[in-house]
Design a protein around this motif. Sequence first.
Motif, PDB file in Angstrom:
ATOM      1  N   VAL A 111     -34.801 -82.740 -23.779  1.00  0.00           N
ATOM      2  CA  VAL A 111     -33.552 -82.105 -23.372  1.00  0.00           C
ATOM      3  C   VAL A 111     -32.953 -82.818 -22.171  1.00  0.00           C
ATOM      4  N   ARG A 112     -33.807 -83.226 -21.235  1.00  0.00           N
ATOM      5  CA  ARG A 112     -33.309 -83.932 -20.043  1.00  0.00           C
ATOM      6  C   ARG A 112     -32.561 -85.207 -20.441  1.00  0.00           C
ATOM      7  N   ARG A 113     -33.113 -85.937 -21.396  1.00  0.00           N
ATOM      8  CA  ARG A 113     -32.461 -87.175 -21.836  1.00  0.00           C
ATOM      9  C   ARG A 113     -31.084 -86.893 -22.425  1.00  0.00           C
ATOM     10  N   VAL A 114     -30.997 -85.845 -23.227  1.00  0.00           N
ATOM     11  CA  VAL A 114     -29.722 -85.514 -23.847  1.00  0.00           C
ATOM     12  C   VAL A 114     -28.717 -85.041 -22.805  1.00  0.00           C
ATOM     13  N   LEU A 115     -29.158 -84.268 -21.824  1.00  0.00           N
ATOM     14  CA  LEU A 115     -28.244 -83.824 -20.773  1.00  0.00           C
ATOM     15  C   LEU A 115     -27.693 -85.002 -19.982  1.00  0.00           C
ATOM     16  N   HIS A 116     -28.514 -85.999 -19.731  1.00  0.00           N
ATOM     17  CA  HIS A 116     -28.021 -87.202 -19.058  1.00  0.00           C
ATOM     18  C   HIS A 116     -26.953 -87.892 -19.909  1.00  0.00           C
ATOM     19  N   GLU A 117     -27.157 -87.931 -21.219  1.00  0.00           N
ATOM     20  CA  GLU A 117     -26.162 -88.531 -22.112  1.00  0.00           C
ATOM     21  C   GLU A 117     -24.854 -87.742 -22.068  1.00  0.00           C
ATOM     22  N   VAL A 118     -24.963 -86.409 -22.070  1.00  0.00           N
ATOM     23  CA  VAL A 118     -23.775 -85.565 -22.004  1.00  0.00           C
ATOM     24  C   VAL A 118     -23.018 -85.813 -20.703  1.00  0.00           C
ATOM     25  N   LEU A 119     -23.755 -85.906 -19.601  1.00  0.00           N
ATOM     26  CA  LEU A 119     -23.118 -86.160 -18.315  1.00  0.00           C
ATOM     27  C   LEU A 119     -22.438 -87.522 -18.284  1.00  0.00           C
ATOM     28  N   ASP A 120     -23.086 -88.522 -18.863  1.00  0.00           N
ATOM     29  CA  ASP A 120     -22.476 -89.856 -18.910  1.00  0.00           C
ATOM     30  C   ASP A 120     -21.181 -89.823 -19.722  1.00  0.00           C
ATOM     31  N   ASP A 121     -21.222 -89.143 -20.874  1.00  0.00           N
ATOM     32  CA  ASP A 121     -20.021 -89.043 -21.705  1.00  0.00           C
ATOM     33  C   ASP A 121     -18.926 -88.277 -20.983  1.00  0.00           C
ATOM     34  N   ALA A 153     -18.524 -88.009 -17.712  1.00  0.00           N
ATOM     35  CA  ALA A 153     -17.988 -88.849 -16.641  1.00  0.00           C
ATOM     36  C   ALA A 153     -17.012 -89.879 -17.202  1.00  0.00           C
ATOM     37  N   ALA A 154     -17.348 -90.450 -18.354  1.00  0.00           N
ATOM     38  CA  ALA A 154     -16.455 -91.427 -18.982  1.00  0.00           C
ATOM     39  C   ALA A 154     -15.139 -90.772 -19.383  1.00  0.00           C
ATOM     40  N   LEU A 155     -15.202 -89.530 -19.872  1.00  0.00           N
ATOM     41  CA  LEU A 155     -13.991 -88.814 -20.250  1.00  0.00           C
ATOM     42  C   LEU A 155     -13.107 -88.553 -19.035  1.00  0.00           C
ATOM     43  N   SER A 189      -8.235 -89.115 -15.877  1.00  0.00           N
ATOM     44  CA  SER A 189      -7.797 -88.886 -14.503  1.00  0.00           C
ATOM     45  C   SER A 189      -7.652 -90.208 -13.772  1.00  0.00           C
ATOM     46  N   PRO A 190      -6.524 -90.430 -13.079  1.00  0.00           N
ATOM     47  CA  PRO A 190      -6.351 -91.689 -12.348  1.00  0.00           C
ATOM     48  C   PRO A 190      -7.283 -91.815 -11.160  1.00  0.00           C
ATOM     49  N   ALA A 191      -7.780 -90.683 -10.663  1.00  0.00           N
ATOM     50  CA  ALA A 191      -8.676 -90.721  -9.507  1.00  0.00           C
ATOM     51  C   ALA A 191      -9.828 -89.761  -9.729  1.00  0.00           C
ATOM     52  N   PRO A 192     -10.836 -90.159 -10.496  1.00  0.00           N
ATOM     53  CA  PRO A 192     -11.957 -89.258 -10.792  1.00  0.00           C
ATOM     54  C   PRO A 192     -12.736 -88.931  -9.531  1.00  0.00           C
ATOM     55  N   ALA A 203     -15.885 -88.266  -6.950  1.00  0.00           N
ATOM     56  CA  ALA A 203     -17.049 -89.102  -6.657  1.00  0.00           C
ATOM     57  C   ALA A 203     -18.258 -88.655  -7.460  1.00  0.00           C
ATOM     58  N   THR A 204     -18.416 -87.328  -7.631  1.00  0.00           N
ATOM     59  CA  THR A 204     -19.526 -86.805  -8.440  1.00  0.00           C
ATOM     60  C   THR A 204     -19.038 -86.615  -9.857  1.00  0.00           C
ATOM     61  N   PRO A 205     -19.701 -87.222 -10.862  1.00  0.00           N
ATOM     62  CA  PRO A 205     -19.146 -87.236 -12.215  1.00  0.00           C
ATOM     63  C   PRO A 205     -19.320 -85.962 -13.008  1.00  0.00           C
ATOM     64  N   THR A 206     -20.068 -84.982 -12.488  1.00  0.00           N
ATOM     65  CA  THR A 206     -20.388 -83.837 -13.335  1.00  0.00           C
ATOM     66  C   THR A 206     -19.300 -82.792 -13.451  1.00  0.00           C
ATOM     67  N   PRO A 207     -18.467 -82.507 -12.438  1.00  0.00           N
ATOM     68  CA  PRO A 207     -17.516 -81.413 -12.597  1.00  0.00           C
ATOM     69  C   PRO A 207     -16.469 -81.698 -13.654  1.00  0.00           C
TER      70      PRO A 207
END
Length: 367
Positions: A14-24, A26-28, A33-36, A38-42
């Motif tokens: 589950v931890r691995r999948v959550l990291h993938e979700v967070l990465d996706d 953050a990419a979104l 957003s022109p100015a994302p 600093a922390t990618p999770t919100p």
Amino acid sequence: MGPHPAVAAIRLAVRRVLHEVLDDHAALLTTTSPAPPATPTPRAGGEPPLVLVACSGGADSMALASALAFEAPKLSVRAGAVTVDHGLQDGSALRAAEVVARLTAIGLDPVEAVAVDVGRETRVAHSASIRGGGGRRVGGPEAAARDARYAALDAVAERHGAAAVLLGHTRDDQAETVLLGLARGSGTRSLSGMAAVSGTAGRYRRPFLQLDRQTARKACLVQSIPVWDDPHNTDPAYTRSRLRHEGLPALEKALGKGLVQALARTAQLSRDDADALDAWAADAEGAVRDDTGQLACARLHALPRAVRRRVLRRAVIAAGAPAGSLFARHIEEVDRLITGWRGQGAINLPGRVEARRQGGRLVIRQG
């Protein structure tokens, strides 16, 4: 002393999948957003992304829910759950309420139960199987229940703005799916089983595809997590149930242990091949059309059969045929207009789509 190995295994998955979700996620944010931040999770609204677990109350999904409840807070991910009541068994609404209570107790929020109507034909077939009259003619109810379940999960995910929905399918489920595909005489796409990531924008994630069913059950046992064993899973009226309790054990007895792992490996290899062929077909589709945009039979004929049939399938679906109603035999008939042309007439396809050969062109249209 660390957690039991089974518990450690489900949490790591589950931890691995959550990291993938967070990465996706953050990419979104970066692309929208022109100015994302600093922390990618919100999320754009300031909240962390929400991940839901689809939970029936069985061992696989309860193990998944427990791992999500443990891992999500450490990664600033909101964790919720949904249970779907198919209404096929007496007391199903009560069981759904019990699952909601269990999921809420382990800290998941939001948690909700959704009732679905899988159709009168499904209920009649299920009742017939209980009476002993349904026999082996009940493939329909399984598909109908699955379609209703995914529609409900999609609706809940949309309503809550969930970044992902976790599903508890295990390596054993994957092996069963491959064997069911073999029994239907399916191609590589069907033999590739269930994808680790699927659905619109990668909504559905399956963390347990590399874990066996016994690991999930053991994780529930050592954590004293109550589980519900769906009687459908042992009902011989259902094809998957017969395969699970009769077919697979017989095959393992004849072929030896390790069959489940081998079938899961076959699924991944088949998926790699199917993905490559699908990409080839997508690239080839433009090249086989003439100046008017019609499919040129001579150009189609020059393609390898596996690629050509994928091009044909894409074209038939684009014309309006429902993908779920389009089978290999349909595409084979269309393919004969290219490779076995004898002046035959039009081919009628699902969705009122018609394919015919005219003047060296393949014309596919609806109505």
